[in-house]
Scaffold this active site. Structure first.
Site, PDB file in Angstrom:
ATOM      1  N   GLY A   8       0.829  -1.196   0.000  1.00 50.66           N
ATOM      2  CA  GLY A   8       0.000   0.000   0.000  1.00 50.66           C
ATOM      3  C   GLY A   8       0.861   1.242   0.000  1.00 50.66           C
ATOM      4  O   GLY A   8       2.095   1.162   0.086  1.00 50.66           O
ATOM      5  N   ASP A 111      -5.197  -3.884  -5.352  1.00 48.34           N
ATOM      6  CA  ASP A 111      -5.702  -4.219  -4.025  1.00 48.34           C
ATOM      7  C   ASP A 111      -7.230  -4.193  -3.996  1.00 48.34           C
ATOM      8  O   ASP A 111      -7.871  -4.993  -3.318  1.00 48.34           O
ATOM      9  CB  ASP A 111      -5.126  -3.277  -2.975  1.00 48.34           C
ATOM     10  CG  ASP A 111      -5.364  -1.804  -3.289  1.00 48.34           C
ATOM     11  OD1 ASP A 111      -5.463  -1.438  -4.477  1.00 48.34           O
ATOM     12  OD2 ASP A 111      -5.427  -0.992  -2.338  1.00 48.34           O
TER      13      ASP A 111
END
Length: 259
Positions: A8, A111
């Site tokens: 991330g 994601d």
């Protein structure tokens, strides 16, 4: 064994799965440093493996979901040079087990697709997944099993940091849900505005998204501060802390079967 890596903007999460185990046997979290070289990433991973009794030779596959291209490169090199595996990098070219009904699929963060896939696998379609990270991602799969989009909002830390950095008399506070909306100190007022404000935003967005869907989609939350909100609203049905990592396991399983 399988190594999954979820990169991330703020944090990177490693997880190790036994060959057929649907839940990770070991996990670790590190900050996402864009200038961290392959050997540095391995130096973070190796102690985690050692503490779990896992040798690097035990890892026979690796799957990476990344929103930071430079880190994707270094982690891919780490897998090739240190683990002797050829990492699978998640993208729309893989079999993700869901359709994509979206005008520009290349814009979707990997994601987001992985979370949507994992949510469908666990709870069926339609479904709404919400991931608490640098941004809060709302991702939606319709009753036909197609990813159709969602919404993005600033994450809790991003919002809090932005506010206190621009206000001389405000400061960072512990992010916990207060008992009431009317704060009687600066700390309580910030906690109310940020935490209860975000809870109201979550409930409002869930309501708006459901109004645009057929069926009654369950809502699953994951990531960052999601645990705080897990029991805070009747509109939130499931808390899955490892949703992304387990989704990466599913990506590997599907694409391994297809060679």
């Amino acid at each position: 064994m399988l190594l999954t890596v979820d990169v991330g903007n703020t944090n990177t999460v490693f997880a190790v799965f036994a060959d057929e185990a649907p839940r990770p046997g070991a996990t670790a979290r590190a900050s996402t440093r864009r200038d961290r070289m392959p050997d540095e990433w391995y130096a973070i991973l190796a102690p985690v493996l050692g503490a779990s009794g896992i040798a690097s030779d035990d890892l026979t596959a690796m799957v990476v979901s990344s929103v930071v291209p430079s880190v994707t490169r270094w982690l891919t090199e780490m897998g090739q040079e240190r683990l002797r595996v050829d990492p699978i990098v998640v993208g729309i070219d893989l079999d993700l087990g869901i359709g994509i009904d979206y005008p520009a699929p290349g814009e979707i963060g990997p994601d987001r697709l992985v979370n949507a896939m994992a949510a469908v696998e666990k709870f069926g379609a339609p479904v709404i997944s919400i991931d608490f990270g640098t941004a809060i991602n709302f991702d939606v799969v319709n009753d036909a099993g197609n990813y159709i989009g969602g919404a993005l909002a600033p994450g809790l830390i991003v919002a809090l940091d932005a506010m206190v950095s621009r206000a001389a008399r405000l400061f960072s506070v512990e992010l916990t849900l207060p008992d009431r909306a009317i704060g009687q100190s600066t700390t309580e007022a910030i906690q109310s505005g940020v935490m209860l404000g975000y809870l109201s935003m979550l409930e409002g967005m869930i309501g708006r998204i459901k109004a645009e869907l057929d069926g009654n989609p369950p809502v699953v939350i994951t990531g960052g501060y999601s645990e705080i909100f897990a029991g805070a609203s009747p509109l939130i049905d499931h808390f899955e802390p490892n949703l992304t990592s387990e989704g990466l396991f599913l990506v590997y399983q599907r694409n391994r079967r297809q060679g």
